[in-house]
Structures are given as structure tokens and as C-alpha cells.
Design a protein around this motif. Structure first.
Motif, PDB file in Angstrom:
ATOM      1  N   LEU A 251       0.820  -1.206   0.000  1.00 43.14           N
ATOM      2  CA  LEU A 251       0.000   0.000   0.000  1.00 43.14           C
ATOM      3  C   LEU A 251       0.859   1.263   0.000  1.00 43.14           C
ATOM      4  CD1 LEU A 251      -2.930  -0.890   2.426  1.00 43.14           C
ATOM      5  CD2 LEU A 251      -2.972  -0.754  -0.077  1.00 43.14           C
ATOM      6  N   ALA A 252       2.084   1.176   0.514  1.00 36.74           N
ATOM      7  CA  ALA A 252       2.980   2.332   0.457  1.00 36.74           C
ATOM      8  C   ALA A 252       3.321   2.668  -0.995  1.00 36.74           C
ATOM      9  CB  ALA A 252       4.254   2.041   1.252  1.00 36.74           C
ATOM     10  N   THR A 253       3.531   1.631  -1.806  1.00 34.02           N
ATOM     11  CA  THR A 253       3.788   1.854  -3.230  1.00 34.02           C
ATOM     12  C   THR A 253       2.551   2.452  -3.903  1.00 34.02           C
ATOM     13  OG1 THR A 253       5.271  -0.059  -3.223  1.00 34.02           O
ATOM     14  CG2 THR A 253       4.535   0.752  -5.355  1.00 34.02           C
ATOM     15  N   VAL A 254       1.378   1.913  -3.560  1.00 37.57           N
ATOM     16  CA  VAL A 254       0.126   2.462  -4.089  1.00 37.57           C
ATOM     17  C   VAL A 254       0.006   3.942  -3.736  1.00 37.57           C
ATOM     18  CG1 VAL A 254      -2.393   2.383  -3.888  1.00 37.57           C
ATOM     19  CG2 VAL A 254      -1.090   0.260  -4.116  1.00 37.57           C
ATOM     20  N   GLY A 255       0.288   4.269  -2.486  1.00 40.12           N
ATOM     21  CA  GLY A 255       0.189   5.655  -2.045  1.00 40.12           C
ATOM     22  C   GLY A 255       1.162   6.566  -2.764  1.00 40.12           C
ATOM     23  N   LEU A 256       2.387   6.106  -2.969  1.00 36.16           N
ATOM     24  CA  LEU A 256       3.385   6.933  -3.661  1.00 36.16           C
ATOM     25  C   LEU A 256       2.966   7.188  -5.103  1.00 36.16           C
ATOM     26  CD1 LEU A 256       6.116   8.347  -3.687  1.00 36.16           C
ATOM     27  CD2 LEU A 256       7.167   6.142  -4.291  1.00 36.16           C
ATOM     28  N   VAL A 257       2.517   6.141  -5.792  1.00 35.65           N
ATOM     29  CA  VAL A 257       2.056   6.310  -7.172  1.00 35.65           C
ATOM     30  C   VAL A 257       0.855   7.257  -7.220  1.00 35.65           C
ATOM     31  CG1 VAL A 257       0.992   5.105  -9.124  1.00 35.65           C
ATOM     32  CG2 VAL A 257       2.964   4.103  -7.970  1.00 35.65           C
ATOM     33  N   ALA A 258      -0.059   7.123  -6.272  1.00 31.75           N
ATOM     34  CA  ALA A 258      -1.238   7.989  -6.235  1.00 31.75           C
ATOM     35  C   ALA A 258      -0.841   9.446  -6.046  1.00 31.75           C
ATOM     36  CB  ALA A 258      -2.182   7.537  -5.118  1.00 31.75           C
ATOM     37  N   LEU A 259       0.099   9.701  -5.170  1.00 32.19           N
ATOM     38  CA  LEU A 259       0.530  11.077  -4.920  1.00 32.19           C
ATOM     39  C   LEU A 259       1.186  11.684  -6.153  1.00 32.19           C
ATOM     40  CD1 LEU A 259       1.987  10.732  -1.301  1.00 32.19           C
ATOM     41  CD2 LEU A 259      -0.119  11.907  -1.971  1.00 32.19           C
ATOM     42  N   LEU A 260       2.064  10.929  -6.799  1.00 27.44           N
ATOM     43  CA  LEU A 260       2.771  11.449  -7.972  1.00 27.44           C
ATOM     44  C   LEU A 260       1.813  11.694  -9.137  1.00 27.44           C
ATOM     45  CD1 LEU A 260       6.007   9.249  -7.868  1.00 27.44           C
ATOM     46  CD2 LEU A 260       5.804  11.675  -7.287  1.00 27.44           C
ATOM     47  N   CYS A 261       0.895  10.745  -9.370  1.00 25.82           N
ATOM     48  CA  CYS A 261      -0.042  10.903 -10.481  1.00 25.82           C
ATOM     49  C   CYS A 261      -1.093  11.976 -10.180  1.00 25.82           C
ATOM     50  CB  CYS A 261      -0.718   9.565 -10.798  1.00 25.82           C
ATOM     51  SG  CYS A 261       0.414   8.328 -11.464  1.00 25.82           S
ATOM     52  N   GLY A 262      -1.523  12.063  -8.933  1.00 29.16           N
ATOM     53  CA  GLY A 262      -2.449  13.136  -8.562  1.00 29.16           C
ATOM     54  C   GLY A 262      -1.817  14.502  -8.745  1.00 29.16           C
ATOM     55  N   LEU A 263      -0.535  14.626  -8.378  1.00 27.59           N
ATOM     56  CA  LEU A 263       0.184  15.887  -8.572  1.00 27.59           C
ATOM     57  C   LEU A 263       0.304  16.211 -10.055  1.00 27.59           C
ATOM     58  CD1 LEU A 263       1.831  18.199  -7.320  1.00 27.59           C
ATOM     59  CD2 LEU A 263       3.853  16.720  -7.466  1.00 27.59           C
ATOM     60  N   ALA A 264       0.613  15.199 -10.870  1.00 29.20           N
ATOM     61  CA  ALA A 264       0.719  15.420 -12.318  1.00 29.20           C
ATOM     62  C   ALA A 264      -0.615  15.869 -12.902  1.00 29.20           C
ATOM     63  CB  ALA A 264       1.200  14.144 -12.997  1.00 29.20           C
ATOM     64  N   GLY A 265      -1.717  15.265 -12.450  1.00 30.01           N
ATOM     65  CA  GLY A 265      -3.029  15.677 -12.934  1.00 30.01           C
ATOM     66  C   GLY A 265      -3.367  17.102 -12.553  1.00 30.01           C
ATOM     67  N   ALA A 266      -3.027  17.492 -11.326  1.00 29.23           N
ATOM     68  CA  ALA A 266      -3.290  18.864 -10.886  1.00 29.23           C
ATOM     69  C   ALA A 266      -2.470  19.866 -11.688  1.00 29.23           C
ATOM     70  CB  ALA A 266      -2.983  18.989  -9.396  1.00 29.23           C
TER      71      ALA A 266
END
Length: 471
Positions: A251-266
Motif C-alpha cells: 500500500l505504500a507503493t500504491v500511495g506513492l504512485v497515487a501522490l505522484l499521479c495526482g500531482l501530475a493531474g493537478a
């Protein structure tokens, strides 16, 4: 022994009549009359969404075909397509530009007795027709756009038109509910995601209490979705990718990917807003046409350099990453798609960003997996997570994004990871901008619509309308 004579047929007829009188009350009759136009609009929406999807697929395949055969044609066809798509919008329906979701949001806000006449600027049938023509023209020339946002605006226009065509004495739902249910039906028919349509209404289109429009939304979503399924079959937008849903430390990997992709989308949403503000400097039509041609030429260069994966909706890319993942994705595909999405959207033509955002997230997620040497069996989950996160970063609807991806793939085992990624992407995107991309555009369309001159209605406005179908 004699029995009292008993006429069974007469008794049954009396019971039936009595029962029907109890069931078919004035309230039930009113609810049925209220609902019938919406059911009809839902069927029409289903047919229109399927027809639009087929034209969109044809346009995308055509653009792939000419780009494969004669890549140099991009420097002629792409700028020309950009110019035609923009000119059609400018000439006949300026409110048809872009996605369509901000227009529906603005229309819902204006659907009150004081301003409801103005919603025609945003959601008329002419706007819907121009939306189709402009988006198809842009896609034929190699634009990077989707059809989901446009389908939502087209659906809302259909519901508005049918709501307005009802006779004066017909029991009617409110104009606001007509637009809300139209948006939900459009998304459900476009993606074959009924739950996504319902969640999208609650999360993005309106802040009203669900009880005000629950029956209208539920019935519209079901009927529009069933109509689309009757033609296309019970398809999944992305099929059945193999997903291993891990917990624990993964889940830590999931969270890191989510943060990076969410930042890219923003950041992508911020880039679109900046380009939109910069484009406003060009006040004359000639200057605006020059901007559109410049966008088309830059897009032509991308199409020539990258090939068919640099144009279109990006759905074939998602399918390749989820089902083949052959390691053939070049590192430059994400920045190329990012730039293509920005150029296509900022041209001023019609076209959505839902599908293209999903594809951009999938490419970015695949790249992060390869960079982090994630095992092949775990990549599909992270690709789905990145799709949810990037879309959330752009539109700020985490639950809609998670439910859409869930329904597209039927991977219920990953629901918690998808919801977690949407929430984390929402949190990091809020640090970049506290307002969503659609919210920014909605206020712009509200100002634009209020500045329009409204013709007086041909007949007297309707009498008071009931607010909902809820008991």
C-alpha cells in the motif's frame, strides 16, 4: 343444502377495480406523467451516445490510418482540422467548446426562475450538434480528445429540450433536475458505468441533497445504460485485466504512485487554465485563428514524431498496457500526450479530457512501475491506481474516478486500493489548487452566459414546477 349464489367473475372484477383505484392514485398518476418524458429522454440519450461513440471510433481509426500511410500529411491535415473545429464552434455555438461538463454545471446553477432562459446558450440542441461536428473534425485531424464530457453536455441538452417541449398542463419536473439527470444519463451511456453516473452527479454536478433527484437520476441512468447495452451488448470499457490486489506494505507503493499521479493531474489542470488565460490575449478573430493554427502545427509535429499513439483518445494505449505490456512504451510518450492534450483543448474546439486523462495516467503509472522495477504481476494494479489518481488530480472527483475505473474493468478486488488512491490524489491536488478545473471553467461560463442578450420567451413561463420525484 343450498349455497348463497356467488358470481366469481363479478367479484374479481370488483376487486380488480377496487385495487386499481387504490394503487392508481392521483399521486401515482402524477409521478408517472412526470417520469415518462425523462424515460423517453433517457432512451434518446442511449441511442445518441452509441451513435456518437461509433462516429468517434471511426474518426479515430481514420486518423490512425492516414497517419500510418502518410505521416507528412499531419502538417496539412492537423492544422486544417484544428481550424475547422474551432471555426464551427465560433460561428454557431461558442458554448460548445471544450469538455461540456463545466457548461452543464453552469446550466444547473442558472436553472432558476430568474435565469433559466439563459441556459439555452449553454445547453441547446444546436450546441449539441456543433459539439459533435467540432469534436469529430478535431479527432479526424489527430486531436487528443475524449467524448465523455461532450456526451454529458449533449445528454443534458436533450433532457432540457424534452423538458421544454412538454405541454403546459403536463406535470413537470424542475429544470434543474432535468439537467442533473441528463448529465448522469450521459456519463452512464458513454462509459457503460451506471454507478459512476450516479456518483458523478452527487460529487461533481450538484451539491443538492440526493433525495431531491434520486428517482429521476436512478431511472435515467438505468434506462440510458440499458439502451446503450441493447445496441452494444453488456461490454466493459476496458475488459478484464488481471489484477493482484495486495495489502500491507505494498500500500505504500500504491500511495506513492497515487501522490505522484495526482500531482501530475493537478499540474495538467493548471497548465490548461494558464493556456486558457493566455489565449484570451488574442482579441480579434484573425489573432485567434493564428493561435489555433499554431496549436495545430505543434500538434502536427507531435503526431509526425510520435505516430498514432500520440493522437486520439488513448484507449488503445490503455488496453495495450493492461493486456500486453510488451515493454514498447517509449519514455517520451507521456510528455507527448500531455502536450497533445493541452494543445487540443486550448485550441477552442470541442473535446473532452476524461478518456485522455485516464490514458495519460496509465502511461505515467507504467513508467513509474518500470522506473521502480515493480514486478510484472503487480503493474496492472498500479496502472489502474495511476488512472484514478491522474483523473482525480484534474477533475477533483475521487470517488467518481474510482467507481468509473472499477466499473470499466470489473476488478472489485481492487476497490479499496482505488478509493485510497483517489483520496490521496485529491489531497495532494488540493495543495496545488483548492478549486477543481471544472469549477474554474464553470465560473467563466456563468459570466459569459450572463453577458448574453436573452430573447423574451415566445409564451408565458410555466407555472410552478414540482421539485422532485421523491416521496
Amino acid at each position: 343444502m343450498t349455497f348463497f349464489p356467488f358470481n366469481y367473475e363479478r367479484a374479481l372484477a370488483w376487486l380488480d377495480q377496487r385495487l386499481l383505484r387504490r394503487l392508481y392514485t392521483d399521486r401515482v398518476r402524477r409521478l408517472l406523467l412526470q417520469s415518462f418524458p425523462f424515460w423517453f429522454a433517457s432512451i434518446v440519450t442511449g441511442f445518441v451516445a452509441v451513435g456518437y461513440e461509433r462516429v468517434f471510433v471511426w474518426a479515430e481509426q481514420t486518423s490512425f490510418a492516414w497517419l500510418r500511410r502518410e505521416p507528412l500529411l499531419a502538417f496539412g491535415l492537423t492544422p486544417l482540422a484544428f481550424l475547422v473545429a474551432w471555426a464551427v464552434v465560433q460561428r454557431w455555438a461558442p458554448a460548445a467548446r471544450g469538455s461540456g461538463i463545466p457548461q452543464v454545471m453552469a446550466g444547473i446553477e442558472l436553472s432558476n426562475p430568474a435565469h433559466h432562459q439563459r441556459t439555452g446558450y449553454l445547453l441547446s440542441l444546436r450546441v449539441a450538434v456543433v459539439k459533435v461536428i467540432s469534436s469529430v473534425a478535431l479527432l479526424l485531424g489527430g486531436g487528443v480528445i475524449g467524448r465523455e464530457g461532450p456526451t454529458i453536455q449533449i445528454s443534458a441538452a436533450i433532457f432540457r429540450a424534452i423538458n421544454r417541449l412538454q405541454p403546459a398542463g403536463w406535470p413537470q419536473l424542475s429544470r434543474q433536475i432535468a439537467l442533473v439527470t441528463g448529465g448522469a444519463a450521459g456519463l452512464a451511456a458513454a462509459f457503460n458505468t451506471p454507478l459512476g453516473g450516479i456518483v458523478f452527479v452527487v460529487e461533481e454536478l450538484t451539491q443538492m441533497h440526493m433525495a431531491r433527484f434520486r428517482m429521476a437520476v436512478f431511472s435515467a441512468v438505468i434506462i440510458a445504460g440499458l439502451t446503450a447495452q441493447a445496441i452494444l451488448g453488456p461490454y466493459l470499457y476496458l475488459g478484464f485485466p488481471k489484477v493482484t490486489a495486495h495489502a500491507g506494505w505494498f500500500l505504500a507503493t500504491v500511495g506513492l504512485v497515487a501522490l505522484l499521479c495526482g500531482l501530475a493531474g493537478a499540474l495538467f489542470a493548471k497548465a490548461l487554465l494558464w493556456l486558457g488565460r493566455y489565449r484570451q490575449r488574442f482579441a480579434t478573430r484573425a489573432a485567434q485563428a493564428g493561435w489555433v493554427l499554431a496549436c495545430g502545427l505543434l500538434m502536427a509535429g507531435l503526431a509526425y514524431a510520435v505516430g498514432q499513439e500520440g493522437v486520439g483518445t488513448g484507449k488503445p494505449i490503455i488496453n495495450r498496457l493492461l493486456f500486453q505490456n510488451d515493454g514498447q512504451t517509449p519514455w517520451y510518450l507521456f510528455p507527448a500526450r500531455f502536450a497533445g492534450m493541452a494543445l487540443s483543448y486550448s485550441s477552442g474546439a470541442a473535446g473532452g479530457i476524461f478518456a485522455t486523462s485516464l490514458s495519460a495516467g496509465a502511461i505515467l503509472g507504467d513508467g513509474l512501475c518500470r522506473l521502480g522495477r515493480v514486478p510484472a504481476e503487480d503493474r496492472n494494479l498500479l496502472i489502474l491506481v495511476s488512472m484514478v489518481s491522474f483523473l482525480t488530480g484534474v477533475v477533483r472527483s475521487p470517488f467518481t474516478a474510482a467507481i468509473l475505473v472499477l466499473e470499466m474493468t470489473d476488478r472489485h478486488s481492487a476497490i479499496f486500493q482505488l478509493l485510497l488512491s483517489g483520496m490521496m490524489a485529491q489531497a495532494v491536488a488540493s495543495l496545488v489548487d483548492s478549486h477543481s478545473f471544472y469549477d474554474h471553467l464553470k465560473h467563466g461560463f456563468l459570466r459569459e452566459t450572463m453577458a448574453q442578450t436573452v430573447e423574451p420567451p415566445a409564451r408565458e413561463p410555466r407555472t410552478a414546477q414540482p421539485e422532485n420525484l421523491a416521496p
